[in-house]
Scaffold this active site. Structure first.
Site, PDB file in Angstrom:
ATOM      1  N   LYS A  77       0.845  -1.203   0.000  1.00  0.00           N
ATOM      2  CA  LYS A  77       0.000   0.000   0.000  1.00  0.00           C
ATOM      3  C   LYS A  77       0.880   1.253   0.000  1.00  0.00           C
ATOM      4  O   LYS A  77       1.917   1.286   0.677  1.00  0.00           O
ATOM      5  CB  LYS A  77      -0.910  -0.039   1.238  1.00  0.00           C
ATOM      6  CG  LYS A  77      -1.997   1.028   1.258  1.00  0.00           C
ATOM      7  CD  LYS A  77      -2.904   0.897   2.490  1.00  0.00           C
ATOM      8  CE  LYS A  77      -4.022   1.939   2.480  1.00  0.00           C
ATOM      9  NZ  LYS A  77      -4.911   1.831   3.662  1.00  0.00           N
ATOM     10  N   SER A 157     -10.030   2.229   2.628  1.00  0.00           N
ATOM     11  CA  SER A 157      -9.040   2.899   1.811  1.00  0.00           C
ATOM     12  C   SER A 157      -8.081   1.967   1.073  1.00  0.00           C
ATOM     13  O   SER A 157      -7.476   2.390   0.099  1.00  0.00           O
ATOM     14  CB  SER A 157      -8.244   3.857   2.684  1.00  0.00           C
ATOM     15  OG  SER A 157      -7.446   3.145   3.619  1.00  0.00           O
ATOM     16  N   SER A 181     -10.570  -0.030   6.886  1.00  0.00           N
ATOM     17  CA  SER A 181      -9.900   0.089   5.580  1.00  0.00           C
ATOM     18  C   SER A 181      -9.199  -1.171   5.072  1.00  0.00           C
ATOM     19  O   SER A 181      -8.750  -1.196   3.929  1.00  0.00           O
ATOM     20  CB  SER A 181      -8.883   1.227   5.611  1.00  0.00           C
ATOM     21  OG  SER A 181      -9.523   2.465   5.515  1.00  0.00           O
TER      22      SER A 181
END
Lengths: 494, 95
Positions: A77, A157, A181
């Site tokens: 990420k 997210s 998330s």
């Protein structure tokens, strides 16, 4: 089966038996990654680093020195700082930022021999539930509704992480979870995602959003993979004062598949108005699966559940407004072009107006307001008191002998990109209604894919565990996974 | 609690985010909506409850007060938008 479609555990076994090399596995993933550009999941590719790491991994495997993650290609990420590789947290304000250091999580994964294919799309500063606030544009869910080519959100997210794993562009990915998330995108894409106990994984080198809530965790194709990868990510770190000085157990060894006599709590407050009947039905089927496995089902109450979202949307923005004060155009990232005569405050204000997107600006300002003189007690302190009550709700049920709690993971399946464009910000926040309590209480939670809805989209259930009992939680998830036998994959269109 | 335009302007100023005058009404409306959502917290009886300080009961470790790092000036400045002669450069701070 192409090598990029393997689970971590299957790839590990094949690598150790020398049926597959880390270089070949990595090449297969890079081919899939390049073919997957339509998903906009990978936003910075690192093929040279990946091949170097794969060659090193093959060397280690040849000498018999092969930890479980050795040679496993991952996506990372964008929130994780990776040395010399763009790390922008999905924000224009960190445009061009190449850290001079490596986050603890990626360092540990690399020490274990893992391979980084590149950085993954995400909502800006992890603020969002649809990956639509990213400076890189939307990540796209590999899943589509039946007979409908409309692009859907992979959730957020960690939307890029979820899309990449679900589409087999990598074997697994790192995610972070402040209010859901990891778990919401995992549920939207039919994969597994675990948020560990607060303090289990070091936050050092992870761009901060809300420091008392943020935790990193793995997003994987199976519960076993989550156990393997979490083991490599977890552990005490002197560089994170909130990381727990506890030994990391062998999470994979905890997967016995036996939950006979365990007590599973079903919180009545999670039956909410306006939740689709399909979600309730899925939940009921999950209850039946746990019961069939020999667990005892117990009706429980978590009375402050209703107040979790409003408390979260005080606490998280308050912490964010403080954490994001560092983006001022001085030390790194974007600086606005200044007009003649502009002073330093103009530089701050213009830089932050240009660099932050609308949702991030909104949350910073909400945080600023609730922390400002005269409102601190009314909002921030009250929210922290309610947070204490939410945590106590969980403590009471665990003290009464509950081993794990089963709930839905999300209030719906994946929605269309752009569908929420005109919605009130609060409507988007409701995505976190089942997950956010877990962050407020610092507990471990895992999302497991359990079925498809009438549109042919994946749905997940969430299991919540006792603090530091990720092994037991993963074992419950393993039982649910085996009973649900979710094997559907998105039909390839990209 | 409804946020008026003056309050929105003040919050933007405190947050060091430039918001054009024309955008303030919309911002005020959104902030009001979010704060309205938070009003639910007033329904909770919090008497006798301490605000949470740490989600897991832990004693923060003390670190030895010693230098563990240093001599990395070029690394510190590597990402600066404007670095000169070993310093971060910014516009004039004092008139």
């Amino acid at each position: 089966m192409n090598p990029n479609e393997l689970t971590i555990s299957a790839a590990r076994d094949a690598l150790r038996k020398r049926e597959l090399s880390a270089v070949d596995l990595t090449m297969a993933c890079m081919t899939a990654m390049d073919a997957g550009d339509g998903l906009n999941a990978f936003v910075h590719k690192t093929p040279e680093i990946a091949l170097d790491q794969a060659r090193l991994a093959d060397g280690r495997i040849a000498t018999g020195d092969a930890p479980a993650m050795c040679g496993i290609p991952l996506g990372i990420k964008d929130l994780f700082c990776t040395k010399g590789v763009l790390s922008q947290a999905g924000s224009n304000i960190l445009k061009g930022f190449k850290p001079e250091y490596e986050s603890t999580v990626t360092s540990k994964l690399f020490e274990a021999g893992a391979v980084m294919l590149g950085k993954l799309n995400m909502d800006e500063f992890a603020m969002g539930s649809s990956n639509e606030t990213s400076c890189y544009g939307n990540a796209v869910n590999p899943w589509r509704r039946d007979n409908d080519a409309a692009a859907l959100t992979p959730g957020g997210s960690s939307g890029g992480s979820a899309a990449a794993v679900a589409a087999d562009l990598c074997l697994a990915a790192t995610g972070t979870d402040t209010g859901g998330s990891i778990r919401q995108p995992a549920a939207f894409t039919g994969i597994v995602g675990i948020k560990p106990t607060y303090g289990r994984v070091s936050r050092w080198g992870v761009v901060a959003f809300a420091s008392s809530l943020d935790q990193a965790g793995p997003m994987t194709k199976s519960v076993r993979d989550a156990a393997i990868m979490l083991g490599a990510m977890a552990g005490h770190d002197a560089k994170d004062a909130t990381s727990a000085d506890l030994a990391v157990p062998d999470f994979e060894a905890a997967l016995t598949g036996d939950i006979r006599g365990k007590r599973i709590g079903i919180p009545r407050e999670y039956r909410m108005d306006g939740i689709p009947a399909e979600i309730d039905k899925l939940w009921d089927s999950g209850v039946a699966m746990m019961k069939d496995a020999g667990a005892e089902i117990v009706d429980i109450s978590l009375p402050h559940t209703k107040y979790a979202l409003p408390a979260y949307y005080v606490i998280a923005p308050a912490e964010a407004s403080s954490n994001l004060a560092r983006y001022d155009g001085v030390r790194y990232g974007h600086r606005a072009k200044l007009a003649l005569g502009d002073a330093i405050t103009d530089m701050y204000e213009k830089t932050r107006a240009e660099g932050f997107g609308a949702e991030v600006q909104r949350r910073i300002m909400v945080g600023t307001y609730v922390l400002s003189a005269g409102f601190y007690d009314a909002y921030y302190n009250r929210a922290r008191k309610v947070r204490a009550l939410i945590k106590r709700d969980f403590e009471l049920v665990f003290a009464a002998g509950i081993d794990a709690i089963l709930t839905p993971a999300t209030p719906s399946s994946a929605f269309g990109l752009g569908e929420m464009a005109n919605a009130d910000p609060i409507e988007m926040y409701l995505n976190d209604v089942f997950t956010v309590t877990v962050n407020l209480a610092g507990l471990p939670g895992i999302s497991v894919p359990v079925g498809l809805d009438h549109k042919g989209l994946p749905l997940g259930l969430q299991l919540i565990g006792r603090p530091w009992e990720e092994g037991e939680l993963l074992n419950h998830a393993y039982v649910l996974e085996r009973a649900a036998h979710f094997v559907a994959k998105a039909a390839k269109w990209w | 609690m409804s946020i008026d335009i003056d309050t929105a302007r003040k919050v933007a100023k405190l947050a060091r985010i430039r918001v054009e005058e024309a955008d303030l009404p919309r911002l005020a409306g959104q902030l009001s909506g979010i704060l309205g959502f938070m009003e639910q917290l007033n329904e909770v009886d919090v008497s006798g409850v301490d605000p949470m300080v740490s989600v897991t009961p832990m004693r923060l470790k003390r670190q030895k007060d010693v230098v563990t790092d240093g001599n990395i000036q070029s690394q510190i400045l590597a990402n600066a938008p404007d670095a000169r002669e070993g310093f971060f450069a910014v516009p004039k701070v004092v008139e």
